[in-house]
Design a protein around this motif. Structure first.
Motif, PDB file in Angstrom:
ATOM      1  N   TYR A 110       0.839  -1.199   0.000  1.00 52.89           N
ATOM      2  CA  TYR A 110       0.000   0.000   0.000  1.00 52.89           C
ATOM      3  C   TYR A 110       0.876   1.252   0.000  1.00 52.89           C
ATOM      4  CZ  TYR A 110      -3.684   3.284   1.273  1.00 52.89           C
ATOM      5  OH  TYR A 110      -4.553   4.332   1.279  1.00 52.89           O
ATOM      6  N   ALA A 111       1.881   1.280   0.866  1.00 51.63           N
ATOM      7  CA  ALA A 111       2.768   2.442   0.950  1.00 51.63           C
ATOM      8  C   ALA A 111       3.503   2.669  -0.366  1.00 51.63           C
ATOM      9  CB  ALA A 111       3.767   2.263   2.092  1.00 51.63           C
ATOM     10  N   LEU A 112       3.939   1.599  -1.015  1.00 48.28           N
ATOM     11  CA  LEU A 112       4.628   1.744  -2.294  1.00 48.28           C
ATOM     12  C   LEU A 112       3.680   2.229  -3.385  1.00 48.28           C
ATOM     13  CD1 LEU A 112       6.840  -1.466  -2.203  1.00 48.28           C
ATOM     14  CD2 LEU A 112       7.635   0.896  -2.055  1.00 48.28           C
ATOM     15  N   ASN A 113       2.479   1.683  -3.424  1.00 43.30           N
ATOM     16  CA  ASN A 113       1.524   2.055  -4.473  1.00 43.30           C
ATOM     17  C   ASN A 113       0.972   3.465  -4.308  1.00 43.30           C
ATOM     18  OD1 ASN A 113       1.514  -0.228  -6.175  1.00 43.30           O
ATOM     19  ND2 ASN A 113       0.312  -1.346  -4.676  1.00 43.30           N
ATOM     20  N   TYR A 114       0.851   3.940  -3.083  1.00 45.29           N
ATOM     21  CA  TYR A 114       0.249   5.256  -2.832  1.00 45.29           C
ATOM     22  C   TYR A 114       1.243   6.234  -2.214  1.00 45.29           C
ATOM     23  CZ  TYR A 114      -4.030   2.795  -3.916  1.00 45.29           C
ATOM     24  OH  TYR A 114      -4.987   2.065  -4.552  1.00 45.29           O
ATOM     25  N   SER A 115       2.513   6.031  -2.493  1.00 44.19           N
ATOM     26  CA  SER A 115       3.550   6.875  -1.885  1.00 44.19           C
ATOM     27  C   SER A 115       3.379   8.350  -2.243  1.00 44.19           C
ATOM     28  CB  SER A 115       4.935   6.387  -2.296  1.00 44.19           C
ATOM     29  OG  SER A 115       5.070   6.417  -3.708  1.00 44.19           O
ATOM     30  N   LYS A 116       3.031   8.661  -3.467  1.00 48.82           N
ATOM     31  CA  LYS A 116       2.886  10.069  -3.871  1.00 48.82           C
ATOM     32  C   LYS A 116       1.766  10.759  -3.105  1.00 48.82           C
ATOM     33  CE  LYS A 116       4.804   9.537  -8.451  1.00 48.82           C
ATOM     34  NZ  LYS A 116       4.550   9.445  -9.879  1.00 48.82           N
ATOM     35  N   GLU A 117       0.658  10.050  -2.922  1.00 47.29           N
ATOM     36  CA  GLU A 117      -0.479  10.636  -2.216  1.00 47.29           C
ATOM     37  C   GLU A 117      -0.142  10.972  -0.763  1.00 47.29           C
ATOM     38  OE1 GLU A 117      -0.544   8.195  -4.334  1.00 47.29           O
ATOM     39  OE2 GLU A 117      -2.413   8.095  -5.457  1.00 47.29           O
ATOM     40  N   TYR A 118       0.816  10.267  -0.184  1.00 52.21           N
ATOM     41  CA  TYR A 118       1.187  10.490   1.214  1.00 52.21           C
ATOM     42  C   TYR A 118       2.513  11.240   1.367  1.00 52.21           C
ATOM     43  CZ  TYR A 118      -2.653   7.415   2.399  1.00 52.21           C
ATOM     44  OH  TYR A 118      -3.904   6.872   2.533  1.00 52.21           O
ATOM     45  N   GLY A 119       3.068  11.698   0.252  1.00 48.76           N
ATOM     46  CA  GLY A 119       4.304  12.465   0.306  1.00 48.76           C
ATOM     47  C   GLY A 119       5.531  11.646   0.675  1.00 48.76           C
ATOM     48  N   LEU A 120       5.490  10.342   0.432  1.00 45.77           N
ATOM     49  CA  LEU A 120       6.648   9.488   0.710  1.00 45.77           C
ATOM     50  C   LEU A 120       7.602   9.550  -0.476  1.00 45.77           C
ATOM     51  CD1 LEU A 120       4.765   6.370   2.119  1.00 45.77           C
ATOM     52  CD2 LEU A 120       5.912   8.178   3.423  1.00 45.77           C
ATOM     53  N   VAL A 121       8.856   9.898  -0.207  1.00 48.26           N
ATOM     54  CA  VAL A 121       9.856  10.026  -1.255  1.00 48.26           C
ATOM     55  C   VAL A 121      11.041   9.136  -0.899  1.00 48.26           C
ATOM     56  CG1 VAL A 121      11.372  11.620  -2.496  1.00 48.26           C
ATOM     57  CG2 VAL A 121       9.136  12.405  -1.679  1.00 48.26           C
ATOM     58  N   ALA A 122      11.474   8.347  -1.842  1.00 48.45           N
ATOM     59  CA  ALA A 122      12.602   7.434  -1.609  1.00 48.45           C
ATOM     60  C   ALA A 122      13.904   8.216  -1.486  1.00 48.45           C
ATOM     61  CB  ALA A 122      12.705   6.426  -2.746  1.00 48.45           C
ATOM     62  N   ASP A 123      14.792   7.735  -0.622  1.00 47.51           N
ATOM     63  CA  ASP A 123      16.134   8.296  -0.530  1.00 47.51           C
ATOM     64  C   ASP A 123      16.895   7.964  -1.796  1.00 47.51           C
ATOM     65  OD1 ASP A 123      15.876   9.410   1.966  1.00 47.51           O
ATOM     66  OD2 ASP A 123      16.788   7.727   3.017  1.00 47.51           O
ATOM     67  N   GLY A 124      17.910   8.749  -2.084  1.00 51.52           N
ATOM     68  CA  GLY A 124      18.761   8.466  -3.230  1.00 51.52           C
ATOM     69  C   GLY A 124      19.522   7.167  -3.036  1.00 51.52           C
ATOM     70  N   VAL A 125      19.795   6.489  -4.109  1.00 55.38           N
ATOM     71  CA  VAL A 125      20.520   5.228  -4.071  1.00 55.38           C
ATOM     72  C   VAL A 125      22.015   5.525  -4.092  1.00 55.38           C
ATOM     73  CG1 VAL A 125      20.944   3.074  -5.320  1.00 55.38           C
ATOM     74  CG2 VAL A 125      18.651   4.047  -5.266  1.00 55.38           C
ATOM     75  N   GLN A 126      22.757   4.872  -3.208  1.00 52.21           N
ATOM     76  CA  GLN A 126      24.193   5.107  -3.114  1.00 52.21           C
ATOM     77  C   GLN A 126      24.998   4.202  -4.042  1.00 52.21           C
ATOM     78  OE1 GLN A 126      25.227   7.745  -1.309  1.00 52.21           O
ATOM     79  NE2 GLN A 126      23.044   8.040  -0.963  1.00 52.21           N
ATOM     80  N   MET A 127      24.334   3.265  -4.696  1.00 47.44           N
ATOM     81  CA  MET A 127      25.034   2.332  -5.589  1.00 47.44           C
ATOM     82  C   MET A 127      25.205   2.979  -6.960  1.00 47.44           C
ATOM     83  SD  MET A 127      25.515  -0.216  -3.618  1.00 47.44           S
ATOM     84  CE  MET A 127      25.792  -1.742  -4.463  1.00 47.44           C
ATOM     85  N   PRO A 128      26.222   2.557  -7.720  1.00 48.51           N
ATOM     86  CA  PRO A 128      26.407   3.123  -9.054  1.00 48.51           C
ATOM     87  C   PRO A 128      25.245   2.740  -9.966  1.00 48.51           C
ATOM     88  CG  PRO A 128      27.928   1.307  -8.671  1.00 48.51           C
ATOM     89  CD  PRO A 128      27.227   1.566  -7.379  1.00 48.51           C
ATOM     90  N   ALA A 129      24.896   3.662 -10.852  1.00 43.38           N
ATOM     91  CA  ALA A 129      23.774   3.423 -11.762  1.00 43.38           C
ATOM     92  C   ALA A 129      24.095   2.328 -12.775  1.00 43.38           C
ATOM     93  CB  ALA A 129      23.408   4.715 -12.478  1.00 43.38           C
ATOM     94  N   TYR A 130      25.335   2.262 -13.213  1.00 44.21           N
ATOM     95  CA  TYR A 130      25.728   1.271 -14.216  1.00 44.21           C
ATOM     96  C   TYR A 130      26.860   0.413 -13.679  1.00 44.21           C
ATOM     97  CZ  TYR A 130      23.116   4.319 -17.314  1.00 44.21           C
ATOM     98  OH  TYR A 130      22.129   5.070 -17.884  1.00 44.21           O
ATOM     99  N   THR A 131      26.703  -0.889 -13.833  1.00 43.18           N
ATOM    100  CA  THR A 131      27.767  -1.809 -13.434  1.00 43.18           C
ATOM    101  C   THR A 131      28.099  -2.708 -14.607  1.00 43.18           C
ATOM    102  OG1 THR A 131      26.192  -3.431 -12.580  1.00 43.18           O
ATOM    103  CG2 THR A 131      27.090  -1.845 -11.000  1.00 43.18           C
TER     104      THR A 131
END
Length: 191
Positions: free
Chosen positions: A117-138
């Motif tokens: 539920y939190a993942l599907n409705y994250s925008k409606e509740y203002g939930l924003v994921a933290d930035g990923v610390q892993m490299p974008a391309y491996t």
């Protein structure tokens, strides 16, 4: 599911000895083809463990014909779900067998639903994921001889912690290539 299991931590270890993002126990991991020895623990390999988890869930769904029961079996094992079905008089839905499941598993399915539920409705509740610390391309390399992370770090200048984060399955910082082809992941800029 991995959010509930480990908070997406690829090196998580439970009190019971389950390891990795998908929290596989030793015997279950081995039965799904994950290698575990003194150098490698593929429960910590995010991709291989995710594949094994998907196969486990598919097998559990094929047995129970219900995703809630399959997810419950992921937590407590098929044997405990079958026992709960028997104790409930043969009912085959989560809420009917709920009182007969292990205590931890009773909260597992609701936690999963809450996370979905939190993942599907994250925008409606203002939930924003933290930035990923892993490299974008491996990039991946096939290693055919033993190779220590310190050797790799010294030759190409990659920090040890970055090597460890991308290759957590090598538990002694050694890629055991003498045991057969092993995969090493590196950020693309080090290729």
């Amino acid at each position: 599911l991995a959010i509930i299991e480990s908070a997406l931590n690829p090196v998580a270890t439970s009190r019971a000895g389950a390891k990795g993002m998908w929290q596989f126990m030793y015997n279950t991991a081995r039965s799904y083809g994950l290698k575990i020895n003194s150098f490698v623990d593929e429960r910590l390999d995010v991709e291989k463990a995710a594949d094994a988890a998907a196969r486990y869930l598919t097998d559990a769904y094929n047995v129970f014909g219900d995703w809630c029961l399959a997810i419950s079996a992921y937590n407590c094992g098929s044997g405990n779900v079958n026992k709960a079905i028997r104790r409930s008089g043969g009912k085959r839905d989560f809420w009917s067998i709920y009182p007969y499941l292990p205590k931890e598993t009773r909260s597992y399915m609701p936690a999963f639903v809450g996370a979905m539920y939190a993942l599907n409705y994250s925008k409606e509740y203002g939930l924003v994921a933290d930035g990923v610390q892993m490299p974008a391309y491996t990039d991946t390399f096939e290693i055919h001889r033993n190779l220590h992370f310190e050797q790799i770090s010294h030759v190409i200048g990659i920090p040890m912690d970055e090597l460890q984060n991308l290759n957590p399955q090598y538990i002694k910082n050694i890629v055991p290539g003498n045991e057969g082809t092993q995969i090493l992941k590196l950020p693309y800029n080090y290729s």
